[in-house]
Design an enzyme around this catalytic site. Structure first.
Site, mmCIF file in Angstrom:
data_model
loop_
_atom_site.group_PDB
_atom_site.id
_atom_site.type_symbol
_atom_site.label_atom_id
_atom_site.label_comp_id
_atom_site.label_asym_id
_atom_site.label_seq_id
_atom_site.Cartn_x
_atom_site.Cartn_y
_atom_site.Cartn_z
ATOM 1 N N VAL A 160 100.706 -99.528 -50.387
ATOM 2 C CA VAL A 160 99.764 -98.399 -50.372
ATOM 3 C C VAL A 160 98.882 -98.368 -51.626
ATOM 4 C CG1 VAL A 160 101.112 -96.883 -48.842
ATOM 5 C CG2 VAL A 160 101.454 -96.750 -51.322
ATOM 6 N N SER A 167 107.777 -83.337 -55.681
ATOM 7 C CA SER A 167 109.122 -83.299 -56.274
ATOM 8 C C SER A 167 109.292 -82.009 -57.071
ATOM 9 C CB SER A 167 109.296 -84.487 -57.222
ATOM 10 O OG SER A 167 110.471 -84.350 -57.982
ATOM 11 N N TYR A 186 106.336 -89.906 -63.939
ATOM 12 C CA TYR A 186 106.637 -89.435 -62.575
ATOM 13 C C TYR A 186 106.266 -87.953 -62.433
ATOM 14 C CZ TYR A 186 109.518 -88.554 -58.393
ATOM 15 O OH TYR A 186 109.966 -88.199 -57.136
ATOM 16 N N SER A 233 102.577 -87.551 -62.234
ATOM 17 C CA SER A 233 102.006 -87.998 -60.947
ATOM 18 C C SER A 233 102.237 -86.948 -59.859
ATOM 19 C CB SER A 233 102.618 -89.351 -60.531
ATOM 20 O OG SER A 233 103.974 -89.208 -60.130
ATOM 21 N N LYS A 234 103.413 -86.325 -59.866
ATOM 22 C CA LYS A 234 103.733 -85.359 -58.809
ATOM 23 C C LYS A 234 103.022 -84.017 -59.051
ATOM 24 C CE LYS A 234 106.594 -87.961 -56.350
ATOM 25 N NZ LYS A 234 106.277 -88.404 -54.983
#
Ligand SMILES: NC(=O)c1ccc[n+]([C@@H]2O[C@H](COP(=O)([O-])OP(=O)(O)OC[C@H]3O[C@@H](n4cnc5c(N)ncnc54)[C@H](O)[C@@H]3O)[C@@H](O)[C@H]2O)c1
Length: 262
Positions: A65, A145, A158, A161-162
């Site tokens: 992706v 998340s 992370y 990004s979320k």
């Protein structure tokens, strides 16, 4: 069982294992045809067989992706088989475990590309299909998340990004509302998949614990004292993908056993 998605076409990324796989199978149980996207060819083919066993059509597409140029060809392959897309579920994602001060630029780019940019590019392409085909009540639902809402030590890229994914959800929700397209995200806590086991293995030692001690410590911080099973997250995503959720848009719904309440 009431079937909520009969005759719809649902596209699921990260469909080879974990929550994406569970969701693809639940979509099929609810009567939808499913296009399954993942890097992992073997896992993808097994998941596609499980989808077909529910009596619907499956289209497995092996792709990264994060390879922006592959997104258009994958969606064209879906369009040539099914024409219109009713639901896009963005489940592919990766985690990283390093202090921000130690993160290299390539690692930052990789996590942001898969967890955020790819979700944007796929959502944009799916939304264009929905608009052109005048799809009634299209849905885009992504897995964010709990880490998007509460920063986690050693998990910075992370979390960032979320958090970006939650804002992408808000803006797409605002901008696509006039077409009747609803855009939502789910924010799971700890879910019992291979990804979370990898996190225990990598982040445990960062915190001076064995993976088993780290799992126990984290699980104890959840008011419900357990992880979620992938099916519990998939059930919420089926609801958000269905006609029962046409008026829910722009929100990121936490499903974390109470973990974010403390
Ligand atoms: N497991 C958890 O505790 C947890 C908690 C909150 C959020 N999440 C999020 O849920 C989503 C699913 O996680 P999971 O636990 O099921 O993970 P998983 O690792 O079990 O499954 C992720 C799937 O995504 C695929 N994938 C990864 N990168 C890809 C790429 N570049 N192109 C195509 N496919 C790719 C993998 O091959 C794998 O099949 C992720 O976005 C993750 O960040 C997980």
């Amino acid at each position: 069982m009431e079937k909520l998605l009969t005759g719809k076409l649902c596209v699921v990324t990260g469909a080879a294992r974990g929550m994406g796989r569970s969701l693809a199978i639940k979509y099929a149980e609810h009567g939808a045809n499913v296009a399954l996207i993942d890097l992992n060819k073997e896992g993808l083919e097994m998941a596609a067989k499980e989808v077909e066993a529910k009596g619907v059509q499956a289209l497995p597409l092996v792709m990264d992706v994060a390879a922006a140029q592959e997104i258009d060809s994958a969606i064209r392959a879906i369009e040539s088989k099914f024409i219109k897309i009713d639901v896009l579920a963005n489940c592919a994602g990766i985690s990283t475990s390093r202090l921000l001060v130690d993160v290299e630029e390539a690692e930052w780019d990789k996590v942001l590309n898969i967890n955020l940019k790819a979700v944007y590019l796929l959502s944009r392409r799916a939304a264009r299909n929905m608009i052109q085909n005048k799809v009634q009540n299209g849905k885009i639902v992504s897995i964010s998340s709990q880490a998007s809402k509460i920063g986690e030590f050693g998990n910075g890229v992370y979390c960032i990004s979320k958090a970006g994914l939650n804002m992408l959800t808000q803006i797409l929700g605002l901008e696509l509302a006039e077409y009747g397209i609803a855009v939502t995200a789910v924010c799971p806590g700890y879910v019992n998949t291979e990804m979370v086991q990898q996190v225990f293995r990598k982040r445990g030692p960062l915190e001076g614990m064995t993976p088993e001690e780290y799992e126990k410590t984290l699980t104890n911080t959840v008011p419900m004292k357990r992880m979620a099973e992938p099916e519990e997250i998939a059930d919420l995503m089926v609801y958000l993908s269905s006609g029962k959720a046409n008026y829910i848009t722009g929100v990121s719904v936490t499903i974390a056993g109470g973990r974010t309440l403390i």
